[in-house]
Write an enzyme that holds these catalytic residues in place. Structure first.
Site, PDB file in Angstrom:
ATOM      1  N   GLY B 216       0.870  -4.407   7.134  1.00  0.00           N
ATOM      2  CA  GLY B 216       0.975  -4.702   5.707  1.00  0.00           C
ATOM      3  C   GLY B 216       0.771  -3.448   4.876  1.00  0.00           C
ATOM      4  CB  SER B 217      -0.399  -3.059   1.404  1.00  0.00           C
ATOM      5  OG  SER B 217       0.445  -4.100   0.970  1.00  0.00           O
ATOM      6  CB  THR B 218      -3.400  -0.783   5.792  1.00  0.00           C
ATOM      7  OG1 THR B 218      -2.659  -1.378   6.854  1.00  0.00           O
ATOM      8  CG2 THR B 218      -4.475  -1.735   5.320  1.00  0.00           C
ATOM      9  CG  PHE B 219       2.736   1.566   7.428  1.00  0.00           C
ATOM     10  CD1 PHE B 219       2.365   2.081   8.661  1.00  0.00           C
ATOM     11  CD2 PHE B 219       3.935   1.986   6.873  1.00  0.00           C
ATOM     12  CE1 PHE B 219       3.169   2.985   9.332  1.00  0.00           C
ATOM     13  CE2 PHE B 219       4.747   2.899   7.533  1.00  0.00           C
ATOM     14  CZ  PHE B 219       4.373   3.393   8.758  1.00  0.00           C
ATOM     15  CE  LYS B 220       2.682  -1.505  -0.227  1.00  0.00           C
ATOM     16  NZ  LYS B 220       2.119  -2.552  -1.127  1.00  0.00           N
TER      17      LYS B 220
END
Lengths: 446, 503
Positions: B216-220
């Protein structure tokens, strides 16, 4: 090939020397097992050594008196195998070891008695049908209600009161004698192709009937007894002797085809045969049950590596019933590739001695008997070692001289005595004895 | 007949030769492999008849030791901390073989290394066998906080020291009690093992490093790093337009922001609210496939992290986005590829991206540690029976995904997320905390999602001392708030525990 036979005194000296070496190996192994297990020398090392010494000295003296010209390698090889086997059994199970010691003594007695009784192998030729019948009866015995008994799935035991034994172990010698005698008589007929089957010329089937009957009979009995190893062994024995007697390779082809068909048929009919094959192909599919023993044996070999774990420090008891059919795995574990190879070489030496006797025999019966007996030892050892190493599907057989088991041990000592007797006769013919010289002289003067 | 006899001799020789060859396979060529087979208890049985070295936590708690039994073998393994370290330490079972530290450091624990043998040989008068004691980098106190904070929600917590790569805590729920699976009594051990095998959520599986999840957004954080490293993004440029969605080239399905919100602005603005539209555009059009793949792999994706435990899963980022089709709209833009829409999805941690909690902790560690990831490890030192350290762990750099300058930009960006963004719940007074939340949607009926947070913490103005990743699996709800609400408080407690001096 020109065989140079050393004088008999030197042959016996060689034997004595080799026996001394064998005793040293066995004694050292016995001590090392104890050191490996308990870090102490065995308490009974001295009585053990004396016992071993006495026993094998007895065998040696027996050979000296009864078969002085015999091959000097047979007895020492048998002694080393028997002695090492004992050490490994002692390492696994004290109670069985005590019994095995008794069997060994009886085996040596059987060895000497055989040499004493069978002064000439020709004697056996004369009683061929009696011996053949005895072999058949021995094979049937375990199937008789009341005395027959099933142990570990195979109905190959006879129990008479407190004594139980495997008559099949003795039957194999009787059949080897019978096959040799019978085929010598019929070899001319069997070797001549007069009968046409399709494109092939084969001997008249009527000459083959008795042998086929004996073979089929033993196979059927074995199937009922669920003893695949013996069935295979008998078959190979029969085929080999037939082939040597007739010098016709077509028997090998036909026989192997027959066997292939029989094997396939029994594979489709019997679940225990299917189990053996599938556990050979992939024992890991049932690693906790049917494949357990063979997997543990595989692990035992691997654990031994090249040099082995050392005597007494392996984990032998992880292989179920290791003292019997699977003893080779324990040897492989504790003595490593080196020790296992030594066992292979010992059997090869025995096989070599036996075949040398067969080659040098001029009497066809002696030749076939020597070949048959050698085939028994060589093939039986191969079948069980191949089974334990998963080279072939496992078929239960003892490793001759090494495995635990009275019937097996005693019958193999008798077998060794016959080989010794055969080798003595060969040497007798080659080595002009004083008696022969005398005969010559008389002939000349006459 | 002698001709046949000679052939017989040759045939038997051939048989025995085949046996000899087979023996060579069993005893030499395949021996090592057979010895190491999990079902082969031989090396274990040998070791069960002699004591085996202890395993202890970094704060000195006994985690595994051998106790005498009166069963088939002299010793049995016991784990005084029960389930606490099960996934790291593994269990040492007669029946099922070994795993974890018990397996990885087996030679040391059983005194089988050349070094231990030599030391044992040199003082023969000492009765005690010379086996090694393994000290872990994991702290029992931090581990307990992780266990307590996660509670009975399936998930994982990984905390690292970014400066050394040492794992401080690694907990997954559900866990198992190795005391049961390592019983010498086969029947009981098997019963327990079967029960664990059947249990929900795979308690035997070390999810923290053996299972992958959508990050999810942690990959941002990775996408942001790619933007910075490619030069297309700086702290102040570009300023992304405020939009409620982004439509990648070649598709008419836009990537929407959570809850249809409108967002845009600088990198920090995007990070603070976890702006899908901005990061999707950044990955798809400013960085492009090559840059995204390269940056993900620089963080360690598509490679097994060299953690000193077996069975570590590699995290996955796609390595192929199809043929190049045309140039981008602007001269600065990356060219358009066949799969650019998929790249846009991947840039916000969806689609074909998956990562282990360990991997995401290392992403945070890189940001907190000036741009480099140290080799992750759980062993801190091995001592012999005299307490002498025979094998200290030597830290080494595994990956360097960011320049120091870019790491600092991203670090400040993540600190903003933790002070005024989605990860506010992990802020700690007096400590510099950076974070990034994530909510990986699993389905909409009912809405469920993995709640993530990654982050780091340290004294203000200093290097980060702890990096953390928290994953709570399959939580109800699918709003971007989920990560911040559910995972961030757990991360906060773990960070606090790890920053406190150990006992």
């Amino acid at each position: 090939m020109i065989a140079v036979t050393p004088p008999r005194s030197s042959r016996r000296a060689t034997e004595a020397g080799l026996l001394a070496l064998a005793g040293l190996i066995i004694g050292a192994a016995f001590a090392l097992v104890s050191l490996g297990r308990n870090q102490t020398l065995p308490a009974n090392l001295v009585p053990f050594s004396v016992g071993v010494f006495a026993l094998f000295l007895g065998a040696h003296v027996g050979v000296r008196k009864l078969a002085p010209r015999a091959d000097p390698l047979i007895l020492p090889v048998v002694v080393v195998l028997n002695g090492l086997g004992y050490v490994f059994i002692a390492r696994l199970n004290d109670k069985l070891a005590a019994q095995q010691a008794g069997w060994t003594a009886l085996g040596v007695v059987g060895f000497i008695a055989t040499l004493f009784v069978i002064k000439r192998v020709r004697m056996l030729d004369r009683v061929r049908y009696t011996v053949g019948l005895a072999g058949v009866i021995l094979l049937i015995l375990p199937l008789l209600p009341g005395i027959g008994a099933r142990i570990n799935g195979a109905r190959i035991w006879v129990r008479l009161g407190v004594v139980s034994f495997q008559p099949g172990e003795f039957a194999k010698i009787a059949l080897a004698v019978f096959f040799a005698a019978y085929l010598v008589e019929r070899r001319e007929l069997l070797g001549t192709a007069t009968f046409k089957v399709g494109p092939f010329m084969t001997p008249d089937p009527k000459h083959l009937m008795p042998v086929l009957v004996a073979w089929g009979f033993s196979l059927v009995v074995m199937m009922f007894q669920r003893d695949l190893g013996s069935a295979l062994l008998f078959f190979v024995l029969f085929l080999t002797v037939l082939w040597i007697a007739t010098e016709r390779a077509s028997y090998l082809v036909v026989g192997t085809t027959l066997f292939g068909a029989g094997a396939y048929l029994s594979w489709t009919l019997f679940s225990h045969v299917q189990d053996r094959v599938s556990m050979w192909l992939d024992p890991w599919q049932d690693s906790q049950d049917k494949g357990y023993q063979i997997i543990q044996a595989t692990y035992a070999f691997a654990w031994g590596g090249i040099w082995g774990t050392g005597l007494g420090v392996g984990l032998g008891r992880r292989v179920p019933i290791a003292e019997s059919d699977f003893i080779f795995a324990i040897i492989g574990e504790e003595l490593g590739l080196v020790g296992a190879t030594a066992i292979l070489v010992l059997f090869l030496v025995l096989v070599g001695s036996g075949l040398r006797v067969a080659m040098r025999s001029r009497d066809p019966f002696a030749k076939l008997l020597a070949a048959g007996l050698t085939t028994l030892v060589g093939v039986q050892s191969f079948i069980i070692m191949a089974g334990v190493t998963r080279l072939l599907p496992l078929t239960g057989l003892t490793l001759p001289f090494v495995s635990y088991g009275g019937s097996s041990l005693i019958s193999n000592w008798v077998l060794a005595a016959l080989l010794v007797r055969l080798s003595d006769e060969v040497a007798e013919r080659e080595e002009p004895s004083p008696h022969d010289d005398h005969t010559t002289v008389i002939a000349v003067t006459a | 007949m002698n001709g046949q006899l000679r052939k017989l001799a040759v045939a038997l020789m051939a048989c025995y030769l085949a046996l000899f060859v087979k023996l060579n396979f069993l005893q030499v060529i395949d021996a090592k492999e057979l010895n190491e087979e999990p079902g082969n208890g031989r090396s274990i049985a040998r070791d069960f008849n002699r004591p085996r070295g202890d395993i202890e936590s970094a704060d000195g708690e006994l985690v595994a030791h051998s106790v005498e039994t009166d069963g088939r073998f002299k010793y049995q393994r016991q784990y005084p901390t029960d389930d606490l370290f099960a996934h790291t330490v593994g269990s040492y079972s007669l029946l099922f073989g070994s795993d974890g530290v018990e397996r990885r450091y087996n030679e040391e624990l059983s005194g089988n290394t050349a070094d231990f043998r030599l030391r044992g040989f040199l003082d023969p008068l000492v009765e005690e066998p010379n086996v090694g004691t393994v000290r872990l980098t994991l702290r029992a106190d931090v581990q307990r906080v992780a266990r307590e904070a996660l509670g009975t929600r399936p998930g994982s917590v990984v905390a690292l020291d970014p400066r050394s790569g040492g794992v401080l805590a690694m907990w997954s729920y559900p866990s198992y009690n190795p005391n049961f699976t390592s019983l010498n009594d086969a029947t009981s051990a098997r019963t327990f093992k079967e029960a664990y095998d059947k249990a929900k959520d795979k308690p035997l599986l070390a999810k923290a490093f053996r299972e992958r999840y959508f990050p999810g957004s942690t990959f941002k954080v990775v996408t942001a790093a790619a933007g910075l490293e490619s030069g297309a993004v700086t702290e102040t440029t570009p300023v992304f337009p405020a939009v409620n969605g982004y439509q990648p080239p070649l598709t008419n399905r836009p990537i929407r922001n959570f809850d249809g919100a409108t967002c845009g602005g600088t990198l920090f603005d995007l990070l603070r609210v976890s702006c899908n539209a901005g990061f999707a555009e950044m990955g798809a059009e400013l960085v492009g496939p090559e840059g995204m793949i390269g940056q993900a792999e620089k963080f360690g994706f598509n490679e097994r992290p060299p953690l000193d435990l077996g069975g570590v899963a590699a995290s996955v980022f796609p390595t192929e986005f199809g043929k190049r089709l045309s140039n981008g709209d602007d001269p600065d833009d990356a060219p358009v590829f066949e799969d650019t829409p998929r790249l846009a999805q991947s840039s916000i941690g969806q689609g074909d991206v998956s990562a282990t909690p360990l991997q995401m902790a290392m992403v945070a560690a890189a940001v907190g540690n000036g741009g480099s990831i140290m080799t992750p490890h759980v062993m801190s030192e091995i001592r012999d029976r005299n307490g002498e350290v025979v094998e200290p762990y030597q830290p080494s750099v595994w990956k360097a995904p960011l320049s120091e300058a870019n790491a600092d930009i991203l670090r400040r960006g993540m600190i903003e997320v933790a002070t005024s963004g989605t990860a506010r719940a992990m802020g700690i007074a007096g400590v510099e905390v950076g974070g990034k939340t994530g909510t990986a949607q699993l389905g909409t009926d009912p809405p469920r999602s993995h709640a993530w947070v990654i982050g780091f913490a340290g004294p203000p103005g200093e290097q980060a001392q702890v990096a953390v990743a928290v994953l709570v699996q399959g939580q109800p709800g699918a709003s971007e708030q989920t990560g911040g609400k559910v995972a961030a408080p757990i991360a906060k407690r773990v960070l606090e525990a790890a920053l406190a001096p150990s006992r």
